[in-house]
Design an enzyme around this catalytic site. Structure first.
Site, PDB file in Angstrom:
ATOM      1  N   SER A  30       0.805  -1.225   0.000  1.00 50.86           N
ATOM      2  CA  SER A  30       0.000   0.000   0.000  1.00 50.86           C
ATOM      3  C   SER A  30       0.835   1.271   0.000  1.00 50.86           C
ATOM      4  CB  SER A  30      -0.935   0.016   1.214  1.00 50.86           C
ATOM      5  OG  SER A  30      -0.187   0.037   2.420  1.00 50.86           O
ATOM      6  N   TYR A 160      12.038  -4.120  17.561  1.00 51.64           N
ATOM      7  CA  TYR A 160      12.017  -4.155  16.094  1.00 51.64           C
ATOM      8  C   TYR A 160      13.217  -4.937  15.556  1.00 51.64           C
ATOM      9  CZ  TYR A 160      12.236  -2.385  11.281  1.00 51.64           C
ATOM     10  OH  TYR A 160      12.305  -2.284   9.917  1.00 51.64           O
TER      11      TYR A 160
END
Length: 267
Positions: A30, A160
């Site tokens: 996207s 992360y």
């Protein structure tokens, strides 16, 4: 990684596969790296299956060679549906990911698990879903997009980094076992891009993850993030993914962007 053994594949079947138009399925298309990668493969003549949580066909060129499908890589039913709808593919690009920047002490474990669900388990689930067709055809490639944090430690990104380092180990090991079936597995390691939206799909604000005790420590780090000496462009990553998907050697790592390349050389 094992180098492909051409003797495993009949010459005629190889030629037939090379002549047909290839298809790539890309997760997280996207925006950012995924969107640019979809555009890049399309421009090179491939069929592109661009997947995203909420389909937005208007962001990609109007073309019979592009399909936009809904996909949540953390949902088994969604994965099964997209694999069935996609049909046979030649390449899987695991690009979907979310991030978190902040002090680990202040990061809720619920969010740490959310990061791993997408960045680690989502990659594994998508890969597991395409392995049968690749193994049976004795062809195909999986490209896992990680991060330059796997090349050099970055502060305030512990969770992360852990989620991405897990994929580094996963990819290296999987490359060996799937190499026995002439299926290739690759790593693309993008550098730092200031436009990367680490808060996207996370519902966690960076400022909430910097307690007062960490404020003095974090300030110069965020200042450096704001004005990096080297940056990675979306086109850098798209080109690296393209190179990885088409690489027929045993190369596993493909750093993307000048900063990632510099880190890889220094490692």
């Amino acid at each position: 990684m094992m180098v492909q053994n051409a003797s495993f594949i009949p010459v005629a079947s190889t030629a037939t596969r090379d002549m047909k138009m290839k298809t790539v399925l890309i997760t997280g298309s996207s925006s950012g790296y995924g969107l640019e990668t979809a555009r890049h493969f399309h421009s090179r003549g491939w069929n592109v299956i661009a997947t995203m949580r909420t389909p937005r066909e208007e962001i990609l060129p109007r073309s019979e060679r592009i399909r936009v499908l809904p996909l949540d890589v953390t949902d088994a039913a969604s994965i099964a549906a997209v694999i069935e709808a996609a049909g046979p593919i030649d390449a899987l690009v695991n690009n979907a990911g979310i991030g978190v920047v902040g002090a680990f002490e202040a990061t809720p474990m619920s969010h740490v698990r959310k990061v791993f669900e997408t960045n680690t388990f989502g990659v594994m689930a998508m890969t597991q879903a395409v392995i049968p067709q690749f193994r049976e055809r004795r062809s195909g490639v999986v490209v896992n997009v990680t991060s330059s944090v796997t090349l050099a430690s970055m502060p305030l990104a512990a969770a992360y980094t852990a989620s991405k380092l897990a994929i580094t180990g996963f990819t290296g090991s999987l490359a060996h076992e799937l190499g026995a079936f002439d299926v290739r597995v690759k790593l693309v390691e993008p550098g730092y891009a200031p436009t990367t939206r680490f808060s996207q799909n996370t519902q966690v604000r960076v400022e909430d993850l910097i307690p007062q005790a960490y404020a003095a420590y974090a300030q110069p780090i965020f200042a450096e993030f704001a004005s990096p000496a080297l940056v990675t462009k979306e086109t850098d990553v798209a080109e690296a993914v393209w190179e990885a998907a088409n690489d027929m050697t045993g190369q596993l790592h493909f750093p993307a962007g000048p900063d990632a390349v510099a880190l890889a050389r220094a490692a």
